[in-house]
Design an enzyme around this catalytic site. Structure first.
Site, PDB file in Angstrom:
ATOM      1  N   GLU A 171      -5.182   1.971   2.248  1.00 43.95           N
ATOM      2  CA  GLU A 171      -5.185   0.342   3.067  1.00 43.95           C
ATOM      3  C   GLU A 171      -5.259   0.948   4.646  1.00 43.95           C
ATOM      4  O   GLU A 171      -6.127  -0.038   5.241  1.00 43.95           O
ATOM      5  CB  GLU A 171      -3.853  -0.398   2.937  1.00 43.95           C
ATOM      6  CG  GLU A 171      -3.917  -1.502   3.492  1.00 43.95           C
ATOM      7  CD  GLU A 171      -3.614  -1.773   4.897  1.00 43.95           C
ATOM      8  OE1 GLU A 171      -3.745  -2.845   5.435  1.00 43.95           O
ATOM      9  OE2 GLU A 171      -2.943  -0.701   5.503  1.00 43.95           O
ATOM     10  N   GLU A 172      -4.777   2.090   4.948  1.00 40.21           N
ATOM     11  CA  GLU A 172      -4.927   2.433   6.193  1.00 40.21           C
ATOM     12  C   GLU A 172      -6.197   2.854   7.060  1.00 40.21           C
ATOM     13  O   GLU A 172      -6.149   3.246   8.208  1.00 40.21           O
ATOM     14  CB  GLU A 172      -3.670   3.378   6.833  1.00 40.21           C
ATOM     15  CG  GLU A 172      -2.234   2.829   6.421  1.00 40.21           C
ATOM     16  CD  GLU A 172      -1.737   1.790   7.409  1.00 40.21           C
ATOM     17  OE1 GLU A 172      -2.584   1.282   8.189  1.00 40.21           O
ATOM     18  OE2 GLU A 172      -0.655   1.551   7.282  1.00 40.21           O
TER      19      GLU A 172
ATOM     20  N   HIS B  96       0.845  -1.005   0.055  1.00 45.84           N
ATOM     21  CA  HIS B  96       0.107   0.159   0.012  1.00 45.84           C
ATOM     22  C   HIS B  96       0.711   1.174  -0.062  1.00 45.84           C
ATOM     23  O   HIS B  96       1.853   1.158   0.447  1.00 45.84           O
ATOM     24  CB  HIS B  96      -1.189   0.198   1.295  1.00 45.84           C
ATOM     25  CG  HIS B  96      -0.409  -0.272   2.556  1.00 45.84           C
ATOM     26  ND1 HIS B  96      -0.038   1.038   3.319  1.00 45.84           N
ATOM     27  CD2 HIS B  96      -0.384  -1.075   3.643  1.00 45.84           C
ATOM     28  CE1 HIS B  96       0.539   0.671   4.147  1.00 45.84           C
ATOM     29  NE2 HIS B  96       0.266  -0.769   4.563  1.00 45.84           N
TER      30      HIS B  96
ATOM     31  N   GLU C  18       3.642  -6.464   3.513  1.00 48.04           N
ATOM     32  CA  GLU C  18       3.456  -5.515   4.836  1.00 48.04           C
ATOM     33  C   GLU C  18       4.557  -6.154   5.852  1.00 48.04           C
ATOM     34  O   GLU C  18       5.285  -7.068   5.912  1.00 48.04           O
ATOM     35  CB  GLU C  18       2.044  -6.097   5.705  1.00 48.04           C
ATOM     36  CG  GLU C  18       0.700  -5.802   4.951  1.00 48.04           C
ATOM     37  CD  GLU C  18       0.369  -4.407   5.139  1.00 48.04           C
ATOM     38  OE1 GLU C  18       1.105  -3.794   6.006  1.00 48.04           O
ATOM     39  OE2 GLU C  18      -0.443  -3.992   4.485  1.00 48.04           O
TER      40      GLU C  18
ATOM     41  N   ASP D 140       6.147   0.617   7.553  1.00 45.32           N
ATOM     42  CA  ASP D 140       4.969   0.299   7.086  1.00 45.32           C
ATOM     43  C   ASP D 140       4.329   1.359   6.056  1.00 45.32           C
ATOM     44  O   ASP D 140       3.772   2.295   6.357  1.00 45.32           O
ATOM     45  CB  ASP D 140       3.744   0.147   8.340  1.00 45.32           C
ATOM     46  CG  ASP D 140       2.551  -0.121   7.855  1.00 45.32           C
ATOM     47  OD1 ASP D 140       2.347  -0.858   6.832  1.00 45.32           O
ATOM     48  OD2 ASP D 140       1.562  -0.142   8.593  1.00 45.32           O
TER      49      ASP D 140
ATOM     50  N   ASP E 143      -0.159   4.141   1.180  1.00 43.68           N
ATOM     51  CA  ASP E 143      -0.560   5.281   2.070  1.00 43.68           C
ATOM     52  C   ASP E 143      -0.004   5.088   3.435  1.00 43.68           C
ATOM     53  O   ASP E 143       0.690   3.853   3.792  1.00 43.68           O
ATOM     54  CB  ASP E 143      -1.965   5.495   2.345  1.00 43.68           C
ATOM     55  CG  ASP E 143      -2.552   3.927   2.492  1.00 43.68           C
ATOM     56  OD1 ASP E 143      -2.254   2.973   2.225  1.00 43.68           O
ATOM     57  OD2 ASP E 143      -3.583   3.978   3.586  1.00 43.68           O
TER      58      ASP E 143
ATOM     59  N   HIS F  10       3.224   2.413  12.690  1.00 45.71           N
ATOM     60  CA  HIS F  10       2.497   3.377  13.424  1.00 45.71           C
ATOM     61  C   HIS F  10       2.866   4.022  14.357  1.00 45.71           C
ATOM     62  O   HIS F  10       2.156   4.558  15.281  1.00 45.71           O
ATOM     63  CB  HIS F  10       0.861   3.065  13.740  1.00 45.71           C
ATOM     64  CG  HIS F  10       0.242   2.257  12.522  1.00 45.71           C
ATOM     65  ND1 HIS F  10      -1.148   1.665  12.404  1.00 45.71           N
ATOM     66  CD2 HIS F  10       0.665   1.979  11.228  1.00 45.71           C
ATOM     67  CE1 HIS F  10      -1.538   1.157  11.231  1.00 45.71           C
ATOM     68  NE2 HIS F  10      -0.195   1.336  10.543  1.00 45.71           N
TER      69      HIS F  10
HETATM   70 ZN   LIG Z   1       0.643  -1.539   6.428  1.00 47.07          ZN
END
Ligand SMILES: [Zn+2]
Length: 356
Positions: A120-121, A64, A148, A90, A66, A329
């Protein structure tokens, strides 16, 4: 290869919080466009790059574009072999690997489709994969590898997830005369206590332990400091093993709460959001080979990933990427050049050699 870390840094420097992936999608298209062995297709802020060949033995590599929102004070910086910054783990380090593989492997052993997708997030309904699967025959293959963050090991399948909203009714009254009313918060407390004491049993699939979790994630209620409340609600999130369907998982959570729910008092239970998981499928030849080549034993993926999106379309999928999932995150998010290079080497070899 510091080149991969450099490319990761370039990608990190392009802000791409969910719903704002235009600039990074532009970068991906411009990066891949000069390579004649790739067919590059852009759909909104998603980019697909395919090598020639039929789809039967095609390997899909997904990542992803984003990131989650930036932490205040989070900046991009190098410290020796480490690159710190939003999205380093990530999963912009993974995007760097995808770009490198796509441009270097002109004729991989099996055809490859690289999928760079948006959103995706955020909620599943926003996922760029929806846009891509809506285009007939665009994303097809026999197996999907999602890059991932897994710290260079294989994290197989993924958990399912659902969120139920439960609301309780009552009758308002003065708190000095509560016998005139029905306290919705007191009624809800029994259901909360029942949910809070449940410890789901771990589920073992193909030798992997899928720990299930049940957590109340929000509560609300109350009218004023002197009013018996007539409304209270909570939401509960259930992370369940991929061997359980979404319908069965929902039924199980409902069964915990229903003894405390009285429709005649206006109580309701509603499914707010839910998605089944993905079975590990370790016997798939490509996944088995990836497991054999990667470090350590495969583990069960904690959390929901787009492995489930591929799984529900009949495409086995697993997670494999250089980032540390514990740093995703996180304000201290970073990636290690050694793990980045090692993950690249594994994927390069996997795609270069016949996988079966
Ligand atoms: Zn991710």
């Amino acid at each position: 290869m510091t080149a991969l870390l450099d490319l990761t840094e370039q990608l990190v420097d392009i802000a791409s919080e969910s719903h704002h992936e235009g600039a990074i999608a532009d970068f991906v298209v411009q990066y891949l466009a000069p390579f004649g062995h790739l067919e590059v297709i852009r759909v909104n802020h998603n980019v697909v790059a395919k090598t020639a060949g039929d789809d039967a033995q095609r390997i899909i590599i997904g990542g992803h574009l984003d990131t989650v929102p930036r932490h205040p004070g989070q900046v991009t910086r190098r410290e020796g072999d480490l690159l710190f910054g939003l999205g380093t783990a990530d999963m912009k380090s993974s995007l760097a690997i995808m770009l490198e593989l796509a441009t270097i492997l002109e004729v991989p052993a099996s055809p490859v489709t690289y999928v760079f997708y948006a959103c995706e997030e955020v909620g599943r309904a926003h996922s760029g994969l929806n846009d891509l699967f809506a285009v007939p025959n665009l994303v097809k293959g026999e197996v999907a590898l999602l890059l991932e963050p897994t710290a260079g090991g294989v994290e197989a399948g993924c958990q399912g997830t659902l969120r139920l909203a439960v609301s309780f009714g009552g009758v308002r009254a003065h708190t000095a005369r509560p016998f005139r009313g029905v306290n919705a918060i007191h009624r809800m407390a029994q259901a909360l206590a029942a949910v809070a004491q449940v410890q789901p049993e771990p589920v073992v699939i193909d030798g992997l332990i899928y720990a299930e979790q049940l957590q109340v994630v929000s509560v609300s209620g109350g009218v004023a400091g002197n009013v018996v409340p007539d409304e209270a609600s909570f939401a509960v999130n259930y992370r369940f093993a991929p061997s359980t369907s979404l319908a069965d998982a929902e039924q199980w959570v409902r069964s915990l709460i229903e003894p405390f729910v009285d429709e005649t008092q206006g109580d309701t239970i509603n499914l707010q959001d839910g998605a089944g998981g993905a079975m590990p499928q370790l016997t798939d030849p490509v996944i088995a080979k990836l497991v054999a080549m990667s470090t350590g034993q495969p583990t069960a993926k904690v959390g929901w990933t787009d492995c489930a999106t591929f799984f529900e379309r009949g495409i086995p999928a697993c997670n494999f990427g250089p980032g540390d999932p514990l740093l995703a995150h996180h304000p201290d998010e970073h990636v290690n050049a050694k793990t980045l290079d090692a993950s690249y080497d594994v994927l390069f070899t996997l795609l270069s050699e016949a996988a079966r």
